[in-house]
Structures are given as C-alpha cells and as structure tokens.
Design a protein around this motif. Structure first.
Motif, PDB file in Angstrom:
ATOM      1  N   SER A  58       0.826  -1.205   0.000  1.00  0.00           N
ATOM      2  CA  SER A  58       0.000   0.000   0.000  1.00  0.00           C
ATOM      3  C   SER A  58       0.856   1.249   0.000  1.00  0.00           C
ATOM      4  CB  SER A  58      -0.917  -0.003   1.227  1.00  0.00           C
ATOM      5  OG  SER A  58      -0.140   0.015   2.417  1.00  0.00           O
ATOM      6  N   GLY A  97      -2.812   1.629   4.640  1.00  0.00           N
ATOM      7  CA  GLY A  97      -3.511   0.441   4.169  1.00  0.00           C
ATOM      8  C   GLY A  97      -3.797  -0.511   5.314  1.00  0.00           C
ATOM      9  N   ALA A 121      -7.708   1.393   1.943  1.00  0.00           N
ATOM     10  CA  ALA A 121      -6.912   2.603   2.135  1.00  0.00           C
ATOM     11  C   ALA A 121      -7.888   3.684   2.564  1.00  0.00           C
ATOM     12  CB  ALA A 121      -6.174   2.999   0.862  1.00  0.00           C
ATOM     13  N   ARG A 142     -11.402   3.631   0.877  1.00  0.00           N
ATOM     14  CA  ARG A 142     -11.311   3.151  -0.505  1.00  0.00           C
ATOM     15  C   ARG A 142     -10.906   1.691  -0.527  1.00  0.00           C
ATOM     16  NH1 ARG A 142     -13.944   5.476  -4.226  1.00  0.00           N
ATOM     17  NH2 ARG A 142     -12.556   4.497  -5.740  1.00  0.00           N
ATOM     18  N   MET A 169      -9.065  -1.070  -2.414  1.00  0.00           N
ATOM     19  CA  MET A 169      -7.982  -1.083  -3.379  1.00  0.00           C
ATOM     20  C   MET A 169      -7.656  -2.514  -3.780  1.00  0.00           C
ATOM     21  SD  MET A 169      -7.147   2.189  -3.522  1.00  0.00           S
ATOM     22  CE  MET A 169      -5.520   2.128  -4.326  1.00  0.00           C
ATOM     23  N   ARG A 190      -1.582  -0.581  -8.705  1.00  0.00           N
ATOM     24  CA  ARG A 190      -2.537  -0.399  -7.616  1.00  0.00           C
ATOM     25  C   ARG A 190      -3.749   0.319  -8.193  1.00  0.00           C
ATOM     26  NH1 ARG A 190       2.475   1.010  -5.903  1.00  0.00           N
ATOM     27  NH2 ARG A 190       3.378  -0.126  -4.124  1.00  0.00           N
ATOM     28  N   ASP A 191      -4.930  -0.221  -7.957  1.00  0.00           N
ATOM     29  CA  ASP A 191      -6.144   0.373  -8.506  1.00  0.00           C
ATOM     30  C   ASP A 191      -7.176   0.578  -7.411  1.00  0.00           C
ATOM     31  OD1 ASP A 191      -5.756   0.394 -11.548  1.00  0.00           O
ATOM     32  OD2 ASP A 191      -5.208  -1.661 -11.028  1.00  0.00           O
ATOM     33  N   SER A 192      -7.857   1.721  -7.475  1.00  0.00           N
ATOM     34  CA  SER A 192      -8.941   2.030  -6.564  1.00  0.00           C
ATOM     35  C   SER A 192     -10.236   1.495  -7.157  1.00  0.00           C
ATOM     36  CB  SER A 192      -9.032   3.548  -6.351  1.00  0.00           C
ATOM     37  OG  SER A 192     -10.149   3.874  -5.564  1.00  0.00           O
ATOM     38  N   THR A 249     -15.609   3.400  -3.105  1.00  0.00           N
ATOM     39  CA  THR A 249     -15.617   3.895  -1.732  1.00  0.00           C
ATOM     40  C   THR A 249     -16.480   2.996  -0.872  1.00  0.00           C
ATOM     41  OG1 THR A 249     -15.316   6.186  -2.459  1.00  0.00           O
ATOM     42  CG2 THR A 249     -16.183   5.849  -0.235  1.00  0.00           C
TER      43      THR A 249
END
Length: 203
Positions: A108, A112, A128, A131, A133, A148-150, A153
């Motif tokens: 992270s 994280g 995170a 979020r 992730m 790394r992808d979001s 929410t």
C-alpha cells in the motif's frame, strides 16, 4: 481469548496451544493445513505467531514488536504472508516470505489495512481509508507490485480489527462485505468490480 485445538470429529479433549495467545485477534491455518498462524494484540503490543500443527504444537513468534499490527494472512500457496505494520508511522500493507527469511515488500501507499488475497495469489485487496484497493502482483518467485487500482468507496464498513470484514469470491470477480449502520450488520456483494478498473484504462 486463547487458542485451543481439538479434532474436528469431536474425539479427544481440547488442548491449549502453548503460546502467550491472550489477546488473540485471529487464528488461521496454512493452505496445506500444517501450520497455525495467530495474530494477537494486548496492552498496545501486537504480534504474529506460527507453529506446526501436531500433538505437541509449540507456537513461536514471527514478530512481536510494537510496530507490528498483525492481521496476517497466508498467500494461497502458503509461501508469503500479507500483513499490516505501523513501522513507518502509519499502518501499511506488506508482503513477507514464509517461513520468515528477512525482508518485506510494501504494497500500500499512504496507508492500508485489512489485506485479503485473491485465490490465484495474483492480486491483494486492501483498504486505504474508505477506498477498496487492489494491487496486482507479479508471480513467484520475486513478488512485486505491478499496479494499484482504486475500486470504490466503502461506506459503513464493519471493521472488527480481528480480520478483514470482507472476502473475495473464488473466481476473483466479486467481493462480499459486511456493513454496519451502528444498529445492524448487512452483507453486501460487489459484482463485476474489474469493470471499474477497465473503464479507467486508456483506450
């Protein structure tokens, strides 16, 4: 809370595992069923313990420093642990070899927690802040973060600090999460999360 072991068929008597496991937060078996992994937290001191399963199981500390926050999970092949640590001053997600061989990789960035592996070991999900992730990892033997992808929410997430309040489906396409509004806990299923990543990619 203490760790005990007893045959699943109910035969024999329960026995306490020989480790200072007061303050037990989670207990997990390795994929091959031969090793037990405990995460503990008591009096602001946290630790991770492991030991071979047997009639005389003795659990040994992997790390009992105050900077280790636990929440350790075996990778699907049992060769790595995902865990969180506050050694940097805030909680971050790391991957370390198992059995311990020195060194760890930070997954992270800027915080994280609550890591969960995909079944193929190629992705590591984590939180995170609010979020959700997902980190895509290179395969063995040299595990590294490719991206790394979001995803989305998370609102009202039920974080128990005893293990992630969510899991990943076997095909890696859905997330099952527990949510709470302080009155009740709800089960939420996130489908087709991969589409949100694909939509962000340049065409």
């Amino acid at each position: 809370v203490r760790a005990w072991a007893r045959p699943a068929d109910g035969s024999g008597s329960a026995r306490r595992l020989s480790a200072p496991s007061d303050g037990l937060k989670s207990a997990l078996l390795s994929p091959d069923g031969k090793t037990l992994l405990l995460s503990t937290f008591r009096d602001n001191i946290s630790g991770v313990w492991s030991g071979a399963i047997g009639e005389t199981s003795v659990l040994s500390p992997i790390d009992t420093s105050q900077s280790w926050a636990g929440l350790a999970r075996f990778s699907p092949d049992g060769r790595h642990l995902a865990h969180i640590s506050a050694a940097s001053g805030q909680y971050e997600v790391y991957v370390s070899p198992f059995p311990p061989a020195g060194g760890r990789m930070q997954v992270s960035l800027n915080g994280g927690s609550d890591p969960v592996w995909s079944r193929d070991g190629r992705r590591l999900f984590y939180l995170a802040g609010r979020r959700m992730m997902v980190a895509t990892l290179t395969p063995q033997p040299n595990v590294r973060v490719q991206s790394r992808d979001s995803l989305f929410t998370v609102e009202g997430f039920a974080d128990f600090f005893a293990g992630a309040g969510y899991d990943v489906s076997a095909d890696g396409k859905s997330l099952l999460m527990l949510r709470t509004d302080d009155r009740r806990i709800q089960l939420v299923i996130a489908l087709n999360w991969a589409n949100s990543i694909a939509a962000k990619q340049p065409r």
